[in-house]
Design a protein around this motif. Structure first.
Motif, PDB file in Angstrom:
ATOM      1  N   ALA A 206       0.913  -1.377  -0.046  1.00  0.00           N
ATOM      2  CA  ALA A 206       0.002  -0.485  -0.053  1.00  0.00           C
ATOM      3  C   ALA A 206       1.212   1.530  -0.190  1.00  0.00           C
ATOM      4  N   GLN A 207       1.983   1.255   1.000  1.00  0.00           N
ATOM      5  CA  GLN A 207       3.042   2.327   0.825  1.00  0.00           C
ATOM      6  C   GLN A 207       2.941   2.660  -0.613  1.00  0.00           C
ATOM      7  N   ILE A 208       3.651   1.235  -1.107  1.00  0.00           N
ATOM      8  CA  ILE A 208       4.536   1.518  -2.598  1.00  0.00           C
ATOM      9  C   ILE A 208       3.946   2.700  -3.531  1.00  0.00           C
ATOM     10  N   ALA A 209       2.133   1.749  -3.101  1.00  0.00           N
ATOM     11  CA  ALA A 209       1.360   2.182  -4.175  1.00  0.00           C
ATOM     12  C   ALA A 209       1.512   3.996  -4.084  1.00  0.00           C
ATOM     13  N   LYS A 210       1.198   3.689  -2.653  1.00  0.00           N
ATOM     14  CA  LYS A 210       1.038   5.452  -2.517  1.00  0.00           C
ATOM     15  C   LYS A 210       2.354   5.950  -3.326  1.00  0.00           C
ATOM     16  N   ASP A 211       3.026   5.822  -2.801  1.00  0.00           N
ATOM     17  CA  ASP A 211       4.655   6.081  -3.821  1.00  0.00           C
ATOM     18  C   ASP A 211       4.317   6.721  -4.952  1.00  0.00           C
ATOM     19  N   PHE A 212       3.683   5.166  -5.912  1.00  0.00           N
ATOM     20  CA  PHE A 212       4.008   5.687  -6.772  1.00  0.00           C
ATOM     21  C   PHE A 212       2.718   6.894  -8.043  1.00  0.00           C
ATOM     22  N   GLY A 213       1.910   6.424  -7.160  1.00  0.00           N
ATOM     23  CA  GLY A 213       1.100   7.537  -7.914  1.00  0.00           C
ATOM     24  C   GLY A 213      -0.179   6.343  -8.023  1.00  0.00           C
ATOM     25  N   ILE A 214       0.161   5.354  -7.659  1.00  0.00           N
ATOM     26  CA  ILE A 214      -0.672   4.321  -7.970  1.00  0.00           C
ATOM     27  C   ILE A 214      -1.967   3.733  -7.203  1.00  0.00           C
ATOM     28  N   HIS A 215      -2.777   2.610  -7.342  1.00  0.00           N
ATOM     29  CA  HIS A 215      -4.139   1.952  -6.983  1.00  0.00           C
ATOM     30  C   HIS A 215      -3.170   0.164  -6.638  1.00  0.00           C
ATOM     31  N   GLU A 216      -2.642  -0.093  -5.243  1.00  0.00           N
ATOM     32  CA  GLU A 216      -2.736  -1.078  -4.842  1.00  0.00           C
ATOM     33  C   GLU A 216      -2.790  -2.696  -5.671  1.00  0.00           C
ATOM     34  N   MET A 217      -3.825  -2.184  -5.575  1.00  0.00           N
ATOM     35  CA  MET A 217      -4.527  -3.468  -6.714  1.00  0.00           C
ATOM     36  C   MET A 217      -3.686  -3.416  -8.651  1.00  0.00           C
ATOM     37  N   THR A 218      -3.697  -2.343  -8.832  1.00  0.00           N
ATOM     38  CA  THR A 218      -2.316  -2.163  -9.317  1.00  0.00           C
ATOM     39  C   THR A 218      -1.353  -2.605  -9.169  1.00  0.00           C
ATOM     40  N   LEU A 219      -0.707  -2.564  -8.917  1.00  0.00           N
ATOM     41  CA  LEU A 219       0.546  -3.218  -8.542  1.00  0.00           C
ATOM     42  C   LEU A 219       0.601  -4.422  -7.640  1.00  0.00           C
ATOM     43  N   GLN A 220      -0.236  -4.527  -7.947  1.00  0.00           N
ATOM     44  CA  GLN A 220      -0.221  -6.647  -7.184  1.00  0.00           C
ATOM     45  C   GLN A 220      -0.470  -7.082  -8.900  1.00  0.00           C
ATOM     46  N   LYS A 221      -1.660  -6.526  -9.601  1.00  0.00           N
ATOM     47  CA  LYS A 221      -1.272  -7.642 -10.564  1.00  0.00           C
ATOM     48  C   LYS A 221       0.009  -6.879 -11.283  1.00  0.00           C
ATOM     49  N   TRP A 222       0.640  -6.194 -11.737  1.00  0.00           N
ATOM     50  CA  TRP A 222       1.865  -6.114 -11.580  1.00  0.00           C
ATOM     51  C   TRP A 222       2.861  -7.093 -11.278  1.00  0.00           C
ATOM     52  N   LEU A 223       3.351  -7.455 -10.548  1.00  0.00           N
ATOM     53  CA  LEU A 223       3.652  -7.999  -9.453  1.00  0.00           C
ATOM     54  C   LEU A 223       3.181  -9.401  -9.909  1.00  0.00           C
ATOM     55  N   ARG A 224       2.368 -10.033  -9.813  1.00  0.00           N
ATOM     56  CA  ARG A 224       1.677 -10.908 -10.341  1.00  0.00           C
ATOM     57  C   ARG A 224       2.331 -11.784 -11.870  1.00  0.00           C
ATOM     58  N   ARG A 225       1.668 -10.338 -12.454  1.00  0.00           N
ATOM     59  CA  ARG A 225       2.125 -10.719 -14.382  1.00  0.00           C
ATOM     60  C   ARG A 225       3.386 -11.223 -14.312  1.00  0.00           C
ATOM     61  N   ALA A 226       4.885 -10.184 -13.159  1.00  0.00           N
ATOM     62  CA  ALA A 226       6.017 -10.207 -13.698  1.00  0.00           C
ATOM     63  C   ALA A 226       6.662 -11.652 -12.685  1.00  0.00           C
ATOM     64  N   ALA A 227       5.636 -12.422 -12.049  1.00  0.00           N
ATOM     65  CA  ALA A 227       6.215 -13.644 -11.424  1.00  0.00           C
ATOM     66  C   ALA A 227       5.770 -14.575 -12.151  1.00  0.00           C
ATOM     67  N   ILE A 228       4.494 -14.899 -13.433  1.00  0.00           N
ATOM     68  CA  ILE A 228       4.629 -15.271 -14.415  1.00  0.00           C
ATOM     69  C   ILE A 228       4.850 -15.398 -15.255  1.00  0.00           C
ATOM     70  N   ASP A 229       5.496 -13.986 -15.716  1.00  0.00           N
ATOM     71  CA  ASP A 229       6.419 -13.606 -16.716  1.00  0.00           C
ATOM     72  C   ASP A 229       8.398 -14.377 -16.769  1.00  0.00           C
ATOM     73  N   GLU A 230       8.236 -14.368 -15.641  1.00  0.00           N
ATOM     74  CA  GLU A 230       9.616 -15.031 -14.339  1.00  0.00           C
ATOM     75  C   GLU A 230       9.911 -16.149 -14.403  1.00  0.00           C
ATOM     76  N   GLY A 231       8.562 -16.915 -14.454  1.00  0.00           N
ATOM     77  CA  GLY A 231       8.505 -18.428 -14.279  1.00  0.00           C
ATOM     78  C   GLY A 231       8.609 -18.958 -13.025  1.00  0.00           C
ATOM     79  N   ARG A 232       8.316 -17.804 -12.297  1.00  0.00           N
ATOM     80  CA  ARG A 232       7.865 -17.994 -10.457  1.00  0.00           C
ATOM     81  C   ARG A 232       6.715 -18.305 -10.315  1.00  0.00           C
ATOM     82  N   THR A 233       5.747 -18.106 -11.228  1.00  0.00           N
ATOM     83  CA  THR A 233       3.962 -18.362 -11.018  1.00  0.00           C
ATOM     84  C   THR A 233       3.635 -19.341 -12.019  1.00  0.00           C
TER      85      THR A 233
END
Length: 79
Positions: A4-31
């Motif tokens: 939540a703090q990181i999302a706020k610092d970037f000026g984005i919604h927390e859910m957006t940051l979660q989606k980006w992290l989930r997408r990165a994990a899939i693209d990197e093969g971790r998920t």
């Protein structure tokens, strides 16, 4: 620092940051999941498939039309 703090610092919604992290994990093969590249490929293949289906339908109709014209031409008498 929380998500939540990181999302706020970037000026984005927390859910957006979660989606980006989930997408990165899939693209990197971790998920498990469909990577961004695979998703883009699937979209492109579906688009190509629709086009080929449309072309096939046009060819089917043209063949049927020409077949009918050929049959009608054989029955007629010419002088």
């Amino acid at each position: 620092m929380t998500l939540a703090q990181i999302a706020k610092d970037f000026g984005i919604h927390e859910m957006t940051l979660q989606k980006w992290l989930r997408r990165a994990a899939i693209d990197e093969g971790r998920t498990p999941g469909t990577t961004s590249t695979e998703s883009a490929d699937l979209r492109e293949l579906r688009k190509r498939n629709r086009l080929l289906e449309q072309e096939n339908e046009v060819l089917r109709r043209a063949a049927a039309y020409l077949s009918q014209a050929s049959l009608q031409g054989k029955g007629s008498t010419r002088s």
